[in-house]
Design an enzyme around this catalytic site. Structure first.
Site, PDB file in Angstrom:
ATOM      1  N   ARG A  35       0.843  -1.198   0.000  1.00 14.74           N
ATOM      2  CA  ARG A  35       0.000   0.000   0.000  1.00 14.74           C
ATOM      3  C   ARG A  35       0.876   1.245   0.000  1.00 14.74           C
ATOM      4  N   CYS A  42      -6.389  -1.986   9.071  1.00 17.39           N
ATOM      5  CA  CYS A  42      -6.912  -1.331  10.273  1.00 17.39           C
ATOM      6  C   CYS A  42      -6.910   0.194  10.148  1.00 17.39           C
ATOM      7  N   LYS A  51     -14.501   3.694  12.818  1.00 20.32           N
ATOM      8  CA  LYS A  51     -14.791   4.336  14.105  1.00 20.32           C
ATOM      9  C   LYS A  51     -14.991   5.844  13.929  1.00 20.32           C
ATOM     10  N   ALA A 182     -24.802 -10.476   9.025  1.00 19.27           N
ATOM     11  CA  ALA A 182     -25.052  -9.762  10.288  1.00 19.27           C
ATOM     12  C   ALA A 182     -23.887  -9.978  11.244  1.00 19.27           C
ATOM     13  N   ALA A 271     -20.764  -8.262   3.488  1.00 19.85           N
ATOM     14  CA  ALA A 271     -19.907  -8.341   4.689  1.00 19.85           C
ATOM     15  C   ALA A 271     -20.081  -9.714   5.305  1.00 19.85           C
ATOM     16  N   ILE A 272     -19.618 -10.726   4.574  1.00 15.23           N
ATOM     17  CA  ILE A 272     -19.819 -12.112   5.025  1.00 15.23           C
ATOM     18  C   ILE A 272     -18.531 -12.720   5.594  1.00 15.23           C
ATOM     19  N   GLY A 273     -17.596 -11.883   5.932  1.00 13.96           N
ATOM     20  CA  GLY A 273     -16.353 -12.371   6.520  1.00 13.96           C
ATOM     21  C   GLY A 273     -15.149 -11.921   5.704  1.00 13.96           C
ATOM     22  N   ALA A 321      -7.319  -6.511  15.279  1.00 17.01           N
ATOM     23  CA  ALA A 321      -6.071  -5.754  15.282  1.00 17.01           C
ATOM     24  C   ALA A 321      -5.239  -6.041  16.533  1.00 17.01           C
ATOM     25  N   HIS A 445     -17.723   5.849  41.742  1.00 18.97           N
ATOM     26  CA  HIS A 445     -19.144   6.183  41.592  1.00 18.97           C
ATOM     27  C   HIS A 445     -19.262   7.634  41.140  1.00 18.97           C
TER      28      HIS A 445
HETATM   29  P1  FAD Z   1      -3.666  -6.016   7.658  1.00 15.58           P
HETATM   30  O1  FAD Z   1      -4.065  -4.899   8.531  1.00 15.58           O
HETATM   31  O2  FAD Z   1      -4.623  -6.480   6.629  1.00 15.58           O
HETATM   32  O3  FAD Z   1      -2.309  -5.571   6.974  1.00 15.58           O
HETATM   33  C1  FAD Z   1      -1.652  -6.350   6.019  1.00 15.58           C
HETATM   34  C2  FAD Z   1      -0.854  -5.443   5.111  1.00 15.58           C
HETATM   35  O4  FAD Z   1      -0.009  -6.254   4.325  1.00 15.58           O
HETATM   36  C3  FAD Z   1      -1.705  -4.640   4.129  1.00 15.58           C
HETATM   37  O5  FAD Z   1      -1.451  -3.267   4.268  1.00 15.58           O
HETATM   38  C4  FAD Z   1      -1.272  -5.155   2.761  1.00 15.58           C
HETATM   39  O6  FAD Z   1      -1.206  -4.119   1.779  1.00 15.58           O
HETATM   40  C5  FAD Z   1       0.120  -5.678   3.052  1.00 15.58           C
HETATM   41  N1  FAD Z   1       0.560  -6.733   2.129  1.00 15.58           N
HETATM   42  C6  FAD Z   1      -0.096  -7.877   1.801  1.00 15.58           C
HETATM   43  N2  FAD Z   1       0.657  -8.619   0.953  1.00 15.58           N
HETATM   44  C7  FAD Z   1       1.797  -7.920   0.762  1.00 15.58           C
HETATM   45  C8  FAD Z   1       2.955  -8.156  -0.026  1.00 15.58           C
HETATM   46  N3  FAD Z   1       3.102  -9.264  -0.740  1.00 15.58           N
HETATM   47  N4  FAD Z   1       3.920  -7.213  -0.027  1.00 15.58           N
HETATM   48  C9  FAD Z   1       3.797  -6.073   0.706  1.00 15.58           C
HETATM   49  N5  FAD Z   1       2.718  -5.809   1.458  1.00 15.58           N
HETATM   50  C10 FAD Z   1       1.741  -6.726   1.497  1.00 15.58           C
HETATM   51  N6  FAD Z   1     -10.238  -5.067  14.250  1.00 15.58           N
HETATM   52  C11 FAD Z   1     -10.294  -4.642  15.528  1.00 15.58           C
HETATM   53  O7  FAD Z   1      -9.597  -5.180  16.382  1.00 15.58           O
HETATM   54  N7  FAD Z   1     -11.108  -3.600  15.896  1.00 15.58           N
HETATM   55  C12 FAD Z   1     -11.895  -2.968  15.001  1.00 15.58           C
HETATM   56  O8  FAD Z   1     -12.611  -2.036  15.365  1.00 15.58           O
HETATM   57  C13 FAD Z   1     -11.866  -3.403  13.652  1.00 15.58           C
HETATM   58  N8  FAD Z   1     -12.624  -2.794  12.720  1.00 15.58           N
HETATM   59  C14 FAD Z   1     -12.546  -3.198  11.419  1.00 15.58           C
HETATM   60  C15 FAD Z   1     -13.358  -2.570  10.486  1.00 15.58           C
HETATM   61  C16 FAD Z   1     -13.323  -2.954   9.162  1.00 15.58           C
HETATM   62  C17 FAD Z   1     -14.195  -2.251   8.157  1.00 15.58           C
HETATM   63  C18 FAD Z   1     -12.424  -3.993   8.759  1.00 15.58           C
HETATM   64  C19 FAD Z   1     -12.339  -4.398   7.320  1.00 15.58           C
HETATM   65  C20 FAD Z   1     -11.623  -4.628   9.687  1.00 15.58           C
HETATM   66  C21 FAD Z   1     -11.685  -4.245  11.025  1.00 15.58           C
HETATM   67  N9  FAD Z   1     -10.921  -4.875  12.005  1.00 15.58           N
HETATM   68  C22 FAD Z   1     -10.993  -4.472  13.308  1.00 15.58           C
HETATM   69  C23 FAD Z   1      -9.999  -5.977  11.669  1.00 15.58           C
HETATM   70  C24 FAD Z   1      -8.547  -5.455  11.570  1.00 15.58           C
HETATM   71  O9  FAD Z   1      -8.497  -4.439  10.606  1.00 15.58           O
HETATM   72  C25 FAD Z   1      -7.620  -6.584  11.202  1.00 15.58           C
HETATM   73  O10 FAD Z   1      -7.777  -7.643  12.129  1.00 15.58           O
HETATM   74  C26 FAD Z   1      -6.168  -6.125  11.238  1.00 15.58           C
HETATM   75  O11 FAD Z   1      -5.972  -5.066  10.339  1.00 15.58           O
HETATM   76  C27 FAD Z   1      -5.240  -7.279  10.897  1.00 15.58           C
HETATM   77  O12 FAD Z   1      -3.936  -6.843  10.898  1.00 15.58           O
HETATM   78  P2  FAD Z   1      -2.815  -7.550   9.986  1.00 15.58           P
HETATM   79  O13 FAD Z   1      -1.558  -6.793  10.258  1.00 15.58           O
HETATM   80  O14 FAD Z   1      -2.833  -8.995  10.190  1.00 15.58           O
HETATM   81  O15 FAD Z   1      -3.287  -7.312   8.493  1.00 15.58           O
HETATM   82  P1  NAD Z   2     -18.110 -11.761  10.455  1.00 16.54           P
HETATM   83  O1  NAD Z   2     -17.508 -13.091  10.434  1.00 16.54           O
HETATM   84  O2  NAD Z   2     -18.108 -10.965  11.712  1.00 16.54           O
HETATM   85  O3  NAD Z   2     -19.660 -11.863  10.036  1.00 16.54           O
HETATM   86  C1  NAD Z   2     -20.045 -12.400   8.815  1.00 16.54           C
HETATM   87  C2  NAD Z   2     -21.529 -12.737   8.885  1.00 16.54           C
HETATM   88  O4  NAD Z   2     -21.962 -13.080   7.594  1.00 16.54           O
HETATM   89  C3  NAD Z   2     -21.824 -13.924   9.797  1.00 16.54           C
HETATM   90  O5  NAD Z   2     -22.935 -13.607  10.610  1.00 16.54           O
HETATM   91  C4  NAD Z   2     -22.135 -15.047   8.828  1.00 16.54           C
HETATM   92  O6  NAD Z   2     -23.039 -16.009   9.334  1.00 16.54           O
HETATM   93  C5  NAD Z   2     -22.738 -14.271   7.681  1.00 16.54           C
HETATM   94  N1  NAD Z   2     -22.679 -14.927   6.385  1.00 16.54           N
HETATM   95  C6  NAD Z   2     -21.684 -15.697   5.887  1.00 16.54           C
HETATM   96  N2  NAD Z   2     -21.988 -16.082   4.632  1.00 16.54           N
HETATM   97  C7  NAD Z   2     -23.191 -15.543   4.345  1.00 16.54           C
HETATM   98  C8  NAD Z   2     -24.022 -15.559   3.195  1.00 16.54           C
HETATM   99  N3  NAD Z   2     -23.668 -16.212   2.110  1.00 16.54           N
HETATM  100  N4  NAD Z   2     -25.180 -14.885   3.235  1.00 16.54           N
HETATM  101  C9  NAD Z   2     -25.553 -14.201   4.357  1.00 16.54           C
HETATM  102  N5  NAD Z   2     -24.807 -14.153   5.466  1.00 16.54           N
HETATM  103  C10 NAD Z   2     -23.630 -14.800   5.454  1.00 16.54           C
HETATM  104  O7  NAD Z   2     -17.423 -10.978   9.252  1.00 16.54           O
HETATM  105  P2  NAD Z   2     -17.397  -9.433   8.868  1.00 16.54           P
HETATM  106  O8  NAD Z   2     -18.481  -8.693   9.548  1.00 16.54           O
HETATM  107  O9  NAD Z   2     -17.296  -9.413   7.386  1.00 16.54           O
HETATM  108  O10 NAD Z   2     -16.019  -8.976   9.475  1.00 16.54           O
HETATM  109  C11 NAD Z   2     -14.789  -9.580   9.050  1.00 16.54           C
HETATM  110  C12 NAD Z   2     -13.770  -9.574  10.137  1.00 16.54           C
HETATM  111  O11 NAD Z   2     -13.363  -8.256  10.448  1.00 16.54           O
HETATM  112  C13 NAD Z   2     -14.305 -10.202  11.398  1.00 16.54           C
HETATM  113  O12 NAD Z   2     -13.575 -11.384  11.629  1.00 16.54           O
HETATM  114  C14 NAD Z   2     -14.053  -9.229  12.485  1.00 16.54           C
HETATM  115  O13 NAD Z   2     -13.314  -9.818  13.512  1.00 16.54           O
HETATM  116  C15 NAD Z   2     -13.245  -8.104  11.851  1.00 16.54           C
HETATM  117  N6  NAD Z   2     -13.864  -6.824  12.269  1.00 16.54           N
HETATM  118  C16 NAD Z   2     -13.801  -6.493  13.588  1.00 16.54           C
HETATM  119  C17 NAD Z   2     -14.400  -5.340  14.033  1.00 16.54           C
HETATM  120  C18 NAD Z   2     -14.338  -4.996  15.481  1.00 16.54           C
HETATM  121  O14 NAD Z   2     -13.525  -5.580  16.185  1.00 16.54           O
HETATM  122  N7  NAD Z   2     -15.161  -4.068  15.973  1.00 16.54           N
HETATM  123  C19 NAD Z   2     -15.084  -4.513  13.142  1.00 16.54           C
HETATM  124  C20 NAD Z   2     -15.152  -4.901  11.824  1.00 16.54           C
HETATM  125  C21 NAD Z   2     -14.521  -6.061  11.394  1.00 16.54           C
END
Ligand code: FAD
Ligand code: NAD
Length: 466
Positions: A35, A42, A51, A182, A271-273, A321, A445
């Site tokens: 990137r 994150c 957030k 969900a 948003a299915i994972g 994260a 409190h």
């Molecule tokens: P990443 O953050 O995905 O970082 C991996 C990096 O590796 C990327 O920047 C990518 O560009 C780089 N990369 C990949 N392949 C290569 C390569 N070959 N060469 C060079 N660079 C490369 N988690 C929480 O704990 N709290 C939250 O509130 C939260 N909110 C989220 C909201 C959303 C919308 C999403 C999508 C995720 C959220 N998460 C949250 C999950 C969190 O973002 C991830 O768990 C976390 O970022 C994982 O960290 P990581 O370092 O494993 O990977």
């Molecule tokens: P998730 O795993 O939290 O939820 C996915 C949902 O989609 C589940 O309820 C699952 O049953 C459903 N699902 C799966 N396949 C489906 C289908 N074909 N049709 C309908 N529903 C289906 O995944 P997410 O919400 O995409 O988030 C991904 C990851 O990012 C999570 O693992 C989460 O830990 C991380 N994240 C964390 C935070 C936080 O910590 N506040 C915020 C955002 C994301």
């Protein structure tokens, strides 16, 4: 060719924390990021921008929905979505620059480009500035993160059919947003757009929301979000999507089979994972492969190939994260020859909806399945003075403790700012605290934290304030 003690692939919470810790321990370290900015999913398109929008939309709704006026604060808000997005982008930029500063401070070299492992101890980087660079290293840490899981038949174009990244940057408020899944992303981003004026329908395959979350907590969350106007279609699968210029028609079917129906939306969020991201990593060059789900396995962060380590979303465990950060520290300590351990039993999870959900440890269903005898102490926020005075009484704190030893096994909260309260229970559980330890600890409190103390008293049947 440059030589390093550690080369880290990816600068998300896994990679950047590993790089910083390596720098602190005096290791020669480079972190390769594909990137343009540091911070990974994150900081750039995950935790932080979501957030930012959750905070701003919560304040907007408090003003627009009559909450402020009920407190005697009269305002007539109007939404400036462009400004909301601008302040989000400014915060994200400041945070990613913060990681740049920390890299400089800890002598981490940031290599800008895409990395590919090229045999043991070799990482080839396709540089952004053009050309390639070979890094020779004693250890490789794979921290390449994850990407949204696609849904067959519902193609993401990030115009009408969005992944989380698209849903964080919409140019307008949808009239009707359909969220598929969900889970955490669906409920957080669904909340953002509902607060800003969208009708939001969440379609979920299972008969419940948030699988993995304690059942009673999930039910309460669904009921509360429902009261706010979010609607849910549970036990339903999406079988196809037809995208027009300004709308999408989804075809739905009961998950158990049955007659199909259609659902119109102007935007759809898939948003299915998330799934591990390992594209182009050159795993085969060191004899590594992923499992069926695309995941790299690990044993105490070691990949199975000597001196190749894996941390964060690309490997097993919750995709969070702070889990990536914990693994980063432990992995680097091990590389430096120190003892280190991640306690996977004490990784908290927070859903930043309103009310928030926060949990750590085991849920009731899990304990029942294990046949473990446990006691429950529960306290509602309706009886907590601070929540009452702030008119934020939805939710409860529930503490699960071993029936014989009183050790805390799980804590599940739904309510105001509970994401800030859960840390107390992480510390308690790390010290193998009992529910009685919490019940006998003085809490300030009036705070919401008192709800936890009252719940802990409840484990022994002497909750005083409800
Ligand atoms: P990443 O953050 O995905 O970082 C991996 C990096 O590796 C990327 O920047 C990518 O560009 C780089 N990369 C990949 N392949 C290569 C390569 N070959 N060469 C060079 N660079 C490369 N988690 C929480 O704990 N709290 C939250 O509130 C939260 N909110 C989220 C909201 C959303 C919308 C999403 C999508 C995720 C959220 N998460 C949250 C999950 C969190 O973002 C991830 O768990 C976390 O970022 C994982 O960290 P990581 O370092 O494993 O990977
Ligand atoms: P998730 O795993 O939290 O939820 C996915 C949902 O989609 C589940 O309820 C699952 O049953 C459903 N699902 C799966 N396949 C489906 C289908 N074909 N049709 C309908 N529903 C289906 O995944 P997410 O919400 O995409 O988030 C991904 C990851 O990012 C999570 O693992 C989460 O830990 C991380 N994240 C964390 C935070 C936080 O910590 N506040 C915020 C955002 C994301």
């Amino acid at each position: 060719m440059s030589s390093y003690d550690v080369v880290i692939i990816g600068a998300g919470p896994g990679g950047y924390n590993a790089a910083i810790r390596a720098g602190q321990l005096g290791l020669k370290v480079a972190c390769v990021e594909g990137r343009e900015t540091l911070g990974g999913t994150c900081l750039n398109v995950g935790c932080m921008p979501s957030k930012a929008l959750l905070h701003a939309s919560e304040l907007y709704e408090a003003a627009a929905g009559g909450e402020l006026s009920a407190l005697g604060v009269e305002v007539t808000p109007s939404l400036n979505l462009a400004q909301m997005m601008k302040q989000k982008a400014a915060s994200v930029e400041a945070l990613t620059k913060g990681v740049e500063f920390l890299f400089r401070k800890n002598k981490v070299e940031w290599v800008k480009g895409w990395a590919r492992i090229d045999g043991p101890g070799r990482v080839q980087v396709k540089l952004h500035e053009g050309g390639e660079r070979l890094l020779e290293t004693q250890n490789i840490v794979i921290a390449s993160g994850s990407e949204p899981t696609p849904l067959p038949g519902v193609e993401i174009d990030n115009v009408r059919v969005l992944d989380s990244t698209g849903a964080l940057s919409l140019p307008e408020v949808p009239r009707h947003l359909v969220v598929i899944g969900a889970g955490v992303i669906g409920l957080e981003l669904g909340s953002v757009w509902r607060r800003l004026g969208s009708q939001v329908t969440v379609v979920e395959y299972l008969e419940r929301i948030c699988p993995g979350l304690d059942g009673e907590t999930a039910k309460t969350l669904q009921r509360t979000l429902g009261k706010q106007g979010m609607s849910f279609k549970l036990g339903t699968k999406v079988t196809g999507a037809k995208t027009g210029k300004s709308s999408v028609t989804l075809t739905l079917e009961p998950a158990a089979g049955g007659a199909s129906e259609t659902l119109e939306a102007d935007y759809v969020l898939v948003a299915i994972g998330r799934r591990p991201y390992t594209k182009g990593l050159g795993l085969e060059s060191v004899g590594l492969s992923t499992d069926k789900r695309g995941m790299l396995g690990n044993d105490k962060h070691q990949s199975g190939v000597p001196d190749v380590w894996v941390i964060g979303d690309v490997t097993s465990g919750p995709m969070l994260a702070h889990k990536a950060e914990d693994e980063a520290v432990a992995c680097i300590e091990r590389i430096a020859g120190h003892a280190a351990e991640v306690n996977y039993g004490v990784i908290p999870g927070v859903i930043y909806t309103r009310p928030e959900v926060a949990s750590v440890g085991k849920g009731e269903e899990e304990l029942k399945a294990e046949g473990r005898a446990y006691k429950v102490g529960k306290f509602p926020f309706t009886a907590n003075s601070r929540a009452k005075i702030n008119h934020e009484t939805d939710g409860f704190v529930k503490i699960l403790a071993d029936a014989n030893t009183d050790q805390i096994l799980g804590v599940h909260m739904i309510g105001p700012s509970v994401g800030e309260l859960i840390g107390e229970y992480c510390v308690a559980m790390e010290f193998s605290a009992s529910a009685e330890d919490i019940a006998l600890t003085c809490h300030p409190h009036p705070t919401r934290s008192e709800a936890g103390r009252q719940a802990a008293m409840g484990v022994h049947g002497w909750t005083m304030q409800a």
